[in-house]
Design a protein around this motif. Structure first.
Motif, PDB file in Angstrom:
ATOM      1  N   ASN A   1       0.904  -1.175   0.121  1.00 56.55           N
ATOM      2  CA  ASN A   1       0.032  -0.099  -0.079  1.00 56.55           C
ATOM      3  C   ASN A   1       1.003   1.244  -0.017  1.00 56.55           C
ATOM      4  O   ASN A   1       1.592   1.508   0.894  1.00 56.55           O
ATOM      5  CB  ASN A   1      -0.885   0.128   1.250  1.00 56.55           C
ATOM      6  CG  ASN A   1      -2.013   1.062   1.116  1.00 56.55           C
ATOM      7  OD1 ASN A   1      -1.673   2.007   0.379  1.00 56.55           O
ATOM      8  ND2 ASN A   1      -3.153   0.717   1.960  1.00 56.55           N
TER       9      ASN A   1
ATOM     10  N   LYS B   1       0.016   4.255   0.593  1.00 56.61           N
ATOM     11  CA  LYS B   1      -0.341   5.252   1.675  1.00 56.61           C
ATOM     12  C   LYS B   1       0.620   4.736   2.900  1.00 56.61           C
ATOM     13  O   LYS B   1       0.585   5.729   3.730  1.00 56.61           O
ATOM     14  CB  LYS B   1      -1.872   4.803   1.943  1.00 56.61           C
ATOM     15  CG  LYS B   1      -2.515   5.393   0.967  1.00 56.61           C
ATOM     16  CD  LYS B   1      -4.138   5.181   1.319  1.00 56.61           C
ATOM     17  CE  LYS B   1      -5.216   5.687   0.143  1.00 56.61           C
ATOM     18  NZ  LYS B   1      -6.428   5.551   0.633  1.00 56.61           N
TER      19      LYS B   1
ATOM     20  N   TYR C   1       5.301   4.190   9.239  1.00 57.64           N
ATOM     21  CA  TYR C   1       4.925   2.905   8.886  1.00 57.64           C
ATOM     22  C   TYR C   1       6.049   1.997   8.727  1.00 57.64           C
ATOM     23  O   TYR C   1       5.880   0.747   8.726  1.00 57.64           O
ATOM     24  CB  TYR C   1       3.889   2.939   7.686  1.00 57.64           C
ATOM     25  CG  TYR C   1       2.430   3.367   8.036  1.00 57.64           C
ATOM     26  CD1 TYR C   1       1.496   2.589   8.795  1.00 57.64           C
ATOM     27  CD2 TYR C   1       2.069   4.686   7.851  1.00 57.64           C
ATOM     28  CE1 TYR C   1       0.476   3.095   9.062  1.00 57.64           C
ATOM     29  CE2 TYR C   1       0.807   5.196   8.042  1.00 57.64           C
ATOM     30  CZ  TYR C   1       0.050   4.326   8.859  1.00 57.64           C
ATOM     31  OH  TYR C   1      -1.151   4.822   9.138  1.00 57.64           O
TER      32      TYR C   1
ATOM     33  N   SER D   1     -11.674  13.600   9.264  1.00 64.21           N
ATOM     34  CA  SER D   1     -10.843  12.507   9.413  1.00 64.21           C
ATOM     35  C   SER D   1      -9.313  13.020   9.213  1.00 64.21           C
ATOM     36  O   SER D   1      -8.511  12.147   9.566  1.00 64.21           O
ATOM     37  CB  SER D   1     -11.382  11.541   8.100  1.00 64.21           C
ATOM     38  OG  SER D   1     -10.921  12.233   6.890  1.00 64.21           O
TER      39      SER D   1
ATOM     40  N   THR E   1      -6.443  12.253  12.047  1.00 65.63           N
ATOM     41  CA  THR E   1      -5.295  11.240  11.785  1.00 65.63           C
ATOM     42  C   THR E   1      -4.211  11.107  12.721  1.00 65.63           C
ATOM     43  O   THR E   1      -3.847  10.028  13.256  1.00 65.63           O
ATOM     44  CB  THR E   1      -4.731  11.316  10.355  1.00 65.63           C
ATOM     45  OG1 THR E   1      -5.976  11.056   9.473  1.00 65.63           O
ATOM     46  CG2 THR E   1      -3.980  10.259  10.121  1.00 65.63           C
TER      47      THR E   1
ATOM     48  N   ASP F   1      -6.012   1.018  13.240  1.00 65.99           N
ATOM     49  CA  ASP F   1      -5.845   1.441  11.903  1.00 65.99           C
ATOM     50  C   ASP F   1      -6.720   0.747  10.749  1.00 65.99           C
ATOM     51  O   ASP F   1      -6.495  -0.224  10.612  1.00 65.99           O
ATOM     52  CB  ASP F   1      -4.139   1.253  11.547  1.00 65.99           C
ATOM     53  CG  ASP F   1      -3.953   2.305  10.415  1.00 65.99           C
ATOM     54  OD1 ASP F   1      -4.501   2.460   9.424  1.00 65.99           O
ATOM     55  OD2 ASP F   1      -2.664   2.922  10.562  1.00 65.99           O
ATOM     56  N   ASP F   2      -7.434   1.788  10.435  1.00 64.51           N
ATOM     57  CA  ASP F   2      -8.609   1.325   9.384  1.00 64.51           C
ATOM     58  C   ASP F   2      -7.871   1.002   8.150  1.00 64.51           C
ATOM     59  O   ASP F   2      -8.431   0.040   7.571  1.00 64.51           O
ATOM     60  CB  ASP F   2      -9.884   2.358   9.288  1.00 64.51           C
ATOM     61  CG  ASP F   2     -10.408   2.882  10.435  1.00 64.51           C
ATOM     62  OD1 ASP F   2     -10.581   1.827  11.428  1.00 64.51           O
ATOM     63  OD2 ASP F   2     -10.845   3.889  10.732  1.00 64.51           O
ATOM     64  N   GLU F   3      -6.957   1.820   7.511  1.00 64.80           N
ATOM     65  CA  GLU F   3      -6.513   1.556   6.313  1.00 64.80           C
ATOM     66  C   GLU F   3      -5.663   0.126   6.433  1.00 64.80           C
ATOM     67  O   GLU F   3      -5.566  -0.373   5.576  1.00 64.80           O
ATOM     68  CB  GLU F   3      -5.400   2.539   6.086  1.00 64.80           C
ATOM     69  CG  GLU F   3      -4.889   2.532   4.484  1.00 64.80           C
ATOM     70  CD  GLU F   3      -6.018   2.852   3.442  1.00 64.80           C
ATOM     71  OE1 GLU F   3      -5.844   2.204   2.288  1.00 64.80           O
ATOM     72  OE2 GLU F   3      -7.005   3.394   3.704  1.00 64.80           O
TER      73      GLU F   3
ATOM     74  N   SER G   1      -7.967  -2.647   6.478  1.00 63.52           N
ATOM     75  CA  SER G   1      -8.644  -2.862   4.943  1.00 63.52           C
ATOM     76  C   SER G   1      -7.850  -3.355   4.111  1.00 63.52           C
ATOM     77  O   SER G   1      -7.875  -4.386   3.241  1.00 63.52           O
ATOM     78  CB  SER G   1      -9.265  -1.620   4.300  1.00 63.52           C
ATOM     79  OG  SER G   1      -8.481  -0.504   4.207  1.00 63.52           O
ATOM     80  N   THR G   2      -6.367  -3.069   4.176  1.00 58.33           N
ATOM     81  CA  THR G   2      -5.339  -3.670   3.137  1.00 58.33           C
ATOM     82  C   THR G   2      -5.150  -5.036   3.528  1.00 58.33           C
ATOM     83  O   THR G   2      -5.109  -5.919   2.734  1.00 58.33           O
ATOM     84  CB  THR G   2      -4.095  -2.881   3.451  1.00 58.33           C
ATOM     85  OG1 THR G   2      -4.188  -1.423   3.251  1.00 58.33           O
ATOM     86  CG2 THR G   2      -2.935  -3.260   2.533  1.00 58.33           C
TER      87      THR G   2
END
Length: 355
Positions: free
Chosen positions: A58, A60, A66, A229, A233, A297-299, A302-303
């Motif tokens: 990802n 992002k 990260y 949002s 963050t 962490d929503d992202e 989902s990843t």
């Protein structure tokens, strides 16, 4: 002059340290520990590999925070390797080990702990830099992040190798500890006090950063343009870090306190009776981190879900394709079938034209 015992096996040191519980690991408690340990290690390998793959895949996540989070997952993966090696070299096997193999067993555990602790400390620095500049991510370059990651592992490997390099009790048996029969008690005191001190410092730093972010967010949010949002963050990232740090402190502090008591030569503390369960608690920390990433962490969540779903879809496609009967056709058969299909296609076109 003291006599050195480099050529002795570990049963010599276990007998001197009165570690009678080494024989008890052959009972039900050993089976329970090995079963839970095997399950946890498999989960550690799969989940932390998924976290690292998510950061790589990802775009992002291509930021310093990260990258360091992926390195923390790598440290947890390394901890799983250390626990697997420990499981195959524990219980009655412990007394049959050579000194060098026992040093390797404990060195892997010490390295994994130091790598996780140093990584959390670097994440604290990265979060502080981003918070001061009121940014979601710091402006650390990839070269600096790579340097920090290499530095983390260099320090971790060095700390894991310190007893092997000479800070042990092989030449002075009177200073040997009970839980770690060839570790010097002075080294255990140094190692545990330094780790607990870093724990305390990081907790204070993260609490101050958290309070600073919350205060600035509340003050600036009415006057700052942008989506809600986006403004939330930094706080989400801080909550993730605080949860990871909290789990780390809770899981490792009891074991470090036990080691400290052993280093202080506490003969009435019965440290032998609780060491295996605190070791499982420390192992649980490497299990909890990927769960924290996915929930906080929503992202990231989902990843990881997309990666899992894609892998299952690929497997289902392979299964469906394998169900189709595979026959070997010669050239005449292939050409005839192709002629048949072309004939059908031309027939349809001709009928349309005639219509």
């Amino acid at each position: 002059m003291n006599e050195c015992h480099y050529d002795k096996r570990m049963d010599f040191f276990y007998n001197r340290s009165n570690a009678a519980t080494a024989d008890e690991w052959s009972g039900t408690s050993l089976v329970i520990v090995l079963c839970f340990g095997t399950f946890f290690c498999l989960f550690i390998f799969l989940s932390n590999s998924l976290v690292i793959a998510a950061v790589v895949k990802n775009k992002k996540f291509h930021f310093p925070f990260y990258y360091l989070l992926a390195n923390l997952a790598a440290a947890d993966f390394f901890a799983g390797i250390a626990y697997v090696f420990l499981m195959f070299n524990t219980g009655p096997v412990s007394k049959t080990l050579t000194v060098n193999r026992w040093f390797l067993r404990q060195g892997l555990l010490d390295t994994s702990l130091t790598a996780s602790l140093a990584n959390l400390l670097v994440i604290a620095v990265e979060r502080h830099l981003s918070v001061v500049r009121m940014r979601v991510h710091s402006n650390l370059t990839k070269k600096r992040v790579t340097f920090f990651i290499l530095l983390i592992w260099a320090i971790a490997i060095f700390m894991g190798a310190v007893p092997t390099l000479g800070w042990n009790c092989l030449c002075d048996i009177s200073t040997c500890s009970s839980l770690a029969p060839i570790y010097s008690r002075s080294y255990l005191i140094f190692w545990t006090v330094s780790n607990l001190g870093v724990f305390f410092i990081m907790v204070v730093v993260y609490i101050r950063i958290y309070m600073y972010v919350q205060r600035k967010t509340n003050v600036l949010s009415p006057h700052t343009s942008g989506s809600i949002s986006r403004r939330r963050t930094p706080m989400k990232l801080m909550k993730t870090v605080m949860a990871v740090l909290g789990a780390f402190v809770v899981c490792w502090t009891p074991g470090l306190v036990v080691l400290l008591l052993d280093g202080l030569n506490c003969t009435h503390c019965e440290v032998q009776n609780v060491k295996r369960w605190f070791l499982l608690l420390a192992l649980l920390n490497s299990v909890m981190n990927p769960i924290i990433y996915s929930f906080k962490d929503d992202e990231m969540s989902s990843t990881m879900r997309r990666m899992i779903c894609c892998s299952f879809e690929d497997r289902n496609q392979e299964r469906r394709s394998s169900r189709i009967p595979s026959t070997v056709f010669n050239r005449s058969t292939d050409s005839s079938s192709q002629y048949f299909e072309n004939g059908i296609g031309q027939g349809i076109i001709t009928s349309k034209e005639n219509a």
